[in-house]
Scaffold this active site. Structure first.
Site, short mmCIF file in Angstrom:
data_model
loop_
_atom_site.label_atom_id
_atom_site.label_comp_id
_atom_site.label_asym_id
_atom_site.label_seq_id
_atom_site.Cartn_x
_atom_site.Cartn_y
_atom_site.Cartn_z
N CYS A 101 28.83 -2.83 -1.93
CA CYS A 101 30.16 -3.38 -2.21
C CYS A 101 30.01 -4.88 -2.46
O CYS A 101 29.61 -5.29 -3.53
CB CYS A 101 31.17 -3.07 -1.12
SG CYS A 101 30.67 -3.47 0.56
N CYS A 103 29.33 -7.34 0.50
CA CYS A 103 29.09 -8.04 1.76
C CYS A 103 28.45 -9.39 1.49
O CYS A 103 27.55 -9.51 0.67
CB CYS A 103 28.17 -7.21 2.66
SG CYS A 103 28.96 -5.69 3.19
#
Lengths: 199, 120
Positions: A101, A103
């Protein structure tokens, strides 16, 4: 304001419902945004890098325990999950990605840049890091090893860039100003020419 | 090594970081809402992140064209999903509110309050 795209309207509709429910207020959202945009930014990471360049003991502590090194600075807020600092050397170049994603070590680097979240960066950094680096303008010696670090909810990475030559006369504060966010993600290198000429 | 650096301490932002982080105001609003509610304890960031990973994963498999990639649309969808999971959002109410906003004339002034009845 004339953004009538569906996501814009959807976000607006959601905001109005959540405000009506008393879950948040417009002012709280504004404060959160201001906090991440202006108060937490890549300067936190840049300060740590500059400290590491001038203070060998701190450099060792930062590489051994990045989260602890963050604590030494008492930065306000942000996410301080486990932070691991990886060091660039003449033999190794590190770069950071989050393949799942987005992070990102917000506490030290602020909000992630747009490209960090793109599928192309997320997948190609792992497959062909040298090509990606070249597109960012980083040409590495073929002998140099490239290490790619995949961030997760548990571990966030930050790169300790190499201190550029020609910066021996600079103090910690001036050094912090030549440390770019991109260098701490590992898609740029620090350059002494970034020293501001007092223009 | 206990020196405390104040954030008010002026330090020029690192170079080459000048790009805009949000391409449209709604993206910032979505981010601001999610962070505010996570900090308030409405959900944990990991719970939000689990939805985000799932939604991005679906999109990565279906979309070949990275140009169409809209991170914040996924972000918004994940935010709605975690709110629904926590019973903080009624999907029907959201649909109704969205329809109401879509029905507004395009030169609609967003500055007025939304409390009045749109039932026309």
């Amino acid at each position: 304001m004339s953004d009538t795209s569906i996501p814009a309207l959807r976000a607006e509709a959601l905001e109005s419902l959540l405000i009506e429910k008393g879950l948040l207020s417009e002012a709280e959202i504004d404060q959160t945004l201001e906090f991440y945009n202006e108060r937490v930014g890549p300067m936190n990471g840049a300060r740590m890098v500059a400290r590491a360049w001038v203070d060998e003991d701190f450099r060792r502590r930062m590489l051994a325990d990045g989260t602890g090194a963050v604590d030494e600075f008492k930065f306000v807020g942000g996410e301080v999950q486990k932070l691991v600092v990886v060091e660039n050397t003449p033999d190794v170049h590190n770069m950071v990605v989050c393949t799942l994603c987005s992070c990102y070590p917000w506490a030290v680097l602020g909000l992630p840049p747009k490209w960090y979240k793109d599928p192309a960066y997320r997948s190609r950094s792992v497959r062909e890091p040298r090509a990606v680096l070249a597109e960012f303008g980083v040409e590495l010696d073929p002998d140099k090893e490239v290490r790619v670090w995949d961030s997760s909810a548990e571990v966030r990475y930050m790169v300790l860039p190499e201190r550029p030559a020609g910066t021996e006369h600079l103090d910690e504060r001036a050094l912090a100003e030549i440390v770019s966010r991109d260098a701490m993600i590992g898609v740029a290198v620090c350059e002494s020419s970034a020293v501001r000429q007092g223009l | 090594m206990s020196e405390e650096l104040e954030l008010t301490d002026e330090l020029a932002p690192p170079m080459a970081n000048g790009e805009v982080l949000f391409e449209a105001p709604w993206q910032g609003r979505a981010f601001g809402m999610a962070r505010t509610l996570a900090q308030a304890g409405a959900f944990s960031w990991d719970e939000f992140r689990a939805h985000l990973i799932r939604i991005i994963g679906l999109s990565d498999r279906s979309a070949d064209d990275a140009d169409d990639y809209e991170y914040y649309q996924h972000f918004l969808a994940a935010f709605e999903a975690v709110l629904a999971e926590k019973d903080l959002l009624d999907g029907e109410l959201l649909g109704a509110r969205l329809a109401e906003f879509q029905a507004r004339p395009h030169d609609h002034d967003h500055d007025h309050d939304h409390d009045h009845d749109h039932d026309h």
